[in-house]
Enzyme design. Structure first.
Site, PDB file in Angstrom:
ATOM      1  N   GLY A  57       0.814  -1.206   0.000  1.00  0.00           N
ATOM      2  CA  GLY A  57       0.000   0.000   0.000  1.00  0.00           C
ATOM      3  C   GLY A  57       0.847   1.254   0.000  1.00  0.00           C
ATOM      4  O   GLY A  57       2.068   1.216  -0.215  1.00  0.00           O
TER       5      GLY A  57
ATOM      6  N   GLY B  96       1.842   3.117   2.413  1.00  0.00           N
ATOM      7  CA  GLY B  96       2.895   3.131   3.421  1.00  0.00           C
ATOM      8  C   GLY B  96       4.127   2.372   2.978  1.00  0.00           C
ATOM      9  O   GLY B  96       5.263   2.811   3.215  1.00  0.00           O
ATOM     10  N   THR B  97       3.932   1.233   2.317  1.00  0.00           N
ATOM     11  CA  THR B  97       5.065   0.453   1.819  1.00  0.00           C
ATOM     12  C   THR B  97       5.786   1.190   0.704  1.00  0.00           C
ATOM     13  O   THR B  97       7.022   1.200   0.642  1.00  0.00           O
ATOM     14  CB  THR B  97       4.585  -0.921   1.318  1.00  0.00           C
ATOM     15  OG1 THR B  97       3.782  -1.548   2.315  1.00  0.00           O
ATOM     16  CG2 THR B  97       5.771  -1.821   1.000  1.00  0.00           C
ATOM     17  N   ILE B  98       5.020   1.827  -0.181  1.00  0.00           N
ATOM     18  CA  ILE B  98       5.631   2.614  -1.261  1.00  0.00           C
ATOM     19  C   ILE B  98       6.478   3.739  -0.673  1.00  0.00           C
ATOM     20  O   ILE B  98       7.602   3.988  -1.123  1.00  0.00           O
ATOM     21  CB  ILE B  98       4.546   3.178  -2.199  1.00  0.00           C
ATOM     22  CG1 ILE B  98       3.814   2.037  -2.915  1.00  0.00           C
ATOM     23  CG2 ILE B  98       5.155   4.141  -3.219  1.00  0.00           C
ATOM     24  CD1 ILE B  98       2.559   2.471  -3.644  1.00  0.00           C
TER      25      ILE B  98
ATOM     26  N   THR C 117      -4.930  -0.694   1.332  1.00  0.00           N
ATOM     27  CA  THR C 117      -6.324  -0.356   1.599  1.00  0.00           C
ATOM     28  C   THR C 117      -6.800   0.779   0.704  1.00  0.00           C
ATOM     29  O   THR C 117      -7.883   0.719   0.123  1.00  0.00           O
ATOM     30  CB  THR C 117      -6.496   0.058   3.074  1.00  0.00           C
ATOM     31  OG1 THR C 117      -6.053  -1.008   3.914  1.00  0.00           O
ATOM     32  CG2 THR C 117      -7.957   0.370   3.382  1.00  0.00           C
TER      33      THR C 117
ATOM     34  N   ASP D 295       5.474  18.079 -12.322  1.00  0.00           N
ATOM     35  CA  ASP D 295       5.507  19.487 -12.740  1.00  0.00           C
ATOM     36  C   ASP D 295       6.460  20.344 -11.914  1.00  0.00           C
ATOM     37  O   ASP D 295       6.572  21.548 -12.134  1.00  0.00           O
ATOM     38  CB  ASP D 295       4.105  20.096 -12.714  1.00  0.00           C
ATOM     39  CG  ASP D 295       3.518  20.196 -11.310  1.00  0.00           C
ATOM     40  OD1 ASP D 295       4.129  19.656 -10.363  1.00  0.00           O
ATOM     41  OD2 ASP D 295       2.438  20.799 -11.156  1.00  0.00           O
TER      42      ASP D 295
ATOM     43  N   GLU E  99       1.215   8.182   6.607  1.00  0.00           N
ATOM     44  CA  GLU E  99       1.995   7.716   7.748  1.00  0.00           C
ATOM     45  C   GLU E  99       2.335   8.895   8.653  1.00  0.00           C
ATOM     46  O   GLU E  99       2.800   9.943   8.186  1.00  0.00           O
ATOM     47  CB  GLU E  99       3.295   7.057   7.271  1.00  0.00           C
ATOM     48  CG  GLU E  99       3.093   5.866   6.349  1.00  0.00           C
ATOM     49  CD  GLU E  99       2.527   4.662   7.070  1.00  0.00           C
ATOM     50  OE1 GLU E  99       3.025   4.337   8.163  1.00  0.00           O
ATOM     51  OE2 GLU E  99       1.584   4.044   6.535  1.00  0.00           O
TER      52      GLU E  99
END
Length: 295
Positions: free
Chosen positions: A58, A60-62, A87, A213, A270
């Site tokens: 999700g 947070g992991t990214i 989620t 951008d 987070e």
């Protein structure tokens, strides 16, 4: 190995075991077992010359993986791709990758990539990096109330439910701000800095933001009463808060915030902590595989 999946098996509500993941995904897989693993594994893969890391998890992991890769010199950072297993999957929405795994796998195989900007946050002498949206005030306070069990029970609806609960205790912060060196004073209950467009399970919180951008879209919510909070909150859920007279819309590359109250800060959903803070946009810092509609 030209591609490796860093998989968070605890993300979202997916119930596949490792063998079923191996059958589904045509790439090598490394499994994250606890917080911090995904970042550590990704850095090790990058240092060993793996050219593309696929994050299965999700938002947070990214963020954890992006944070880890940003500690490397730019020329040593691998390309990043994502599988939407969380989620909310708000970052995936911002890069036009839908919730279906097949769509993400197709995008990875097609290999269309764009150098995307990254948000740098300096808080309490620590530096953090994220891809999507940073918030000050109300949103971090709401995030504190969201537990893992809440996400399992309610899915992305939990963010709307907890927003209503948090609004009962929300407060304004008197802020001394500097946006690209220009000074402002704000009395705000919520500030959003959008690199991507979506947060909180698909809410278009920064509806005009572009990930490449070189600018952060900054929204300052200046309501003073509970009714103001309610009206501006509803408009933000519809992506129309920029039309409210109580919401100031700005753009910039850097923002410093100081307050006599401790400022709660979140990044990509987070919690980072509390305190005076500085945001800086790192232009074109990570090469990311995207969906076709970003072109």
């Amino acid at each position: 190995m030209d591609k490796v999946v860093v998989l968070n098996p605890h993300a979202g509500d997916h119930d596949r075991d490792l063998e079923s993941w191996k059958e589904l995904l045509p790439w090598d897989i490394r499994v994250s077992q606890e917080p911090g693993d995904a970042g550590r594994i990704s850095r090790e893969l990058a240092e060993n010359g793996v050219p593309q890391i696929i994050v299965g998890g999700g938002d947070g992991t990214i963020r954890e993986v992006a944070d880890s890769l940003m500690s490397l010199a730019k020329e040593k950072r691998p390309q990043l791709a994502v599988l939407p297993l969380g989620t909310a999957n708000d970052f995936c929405k911002s890069i036009h990758i839908g919730p279906e795994l097949e769509t993400a796998i197709k995008a990875i195989k097609e290999g269309l990539s764009v150098p995307l900007d990254v948000i740098q946050v300096t808080l309490n002498d620590k530096t953090f990096y994220g891809m999507n949206v940073a918030c000050v005030g109300f949103v971090p306070e709401m995030t504190k109330r969201v537990s893992g069990s809440d996400k399992e029970l309610w899915g992305s609806l939990v963010y709307a439910l907890k927003s209503v609960e948090t609004a009962q205790e929300s407060r304004c912060y008197h802020l001394a701000a500097q946006l690209d060196g220009e000074s402002y004073e704000w009395d705000s209950w919520n500030i959003v800095l959008g690199n991507g467009r979506f947060a909180g399970g698909g809410v278009p919180i920064a509806p005009e933001a572009e990930l490449d951008d070189g600018l952060l879209d900054v929204y300052v919510f200046n309501g003073e009463t509970k009714l103001d909070f309610l009206v501006e909150g509803v408009l933000s859920l519809l992506g129309q808060h920029s039309q409210s007279v109580g919401v100031e819309s700005l753009k910039g590359k850097s923002l410093k915030l100081n307050s006599d109250l401790s400022l709660p800060i979140s990044l990509d959903g987070e919690l980072l902590g509390e305190g005076d803070v500085e945001f800086q946009l790192m232009t074109g810092a990570l090469d990311v595989v995207v969906g076709q509609k970003t072109q």
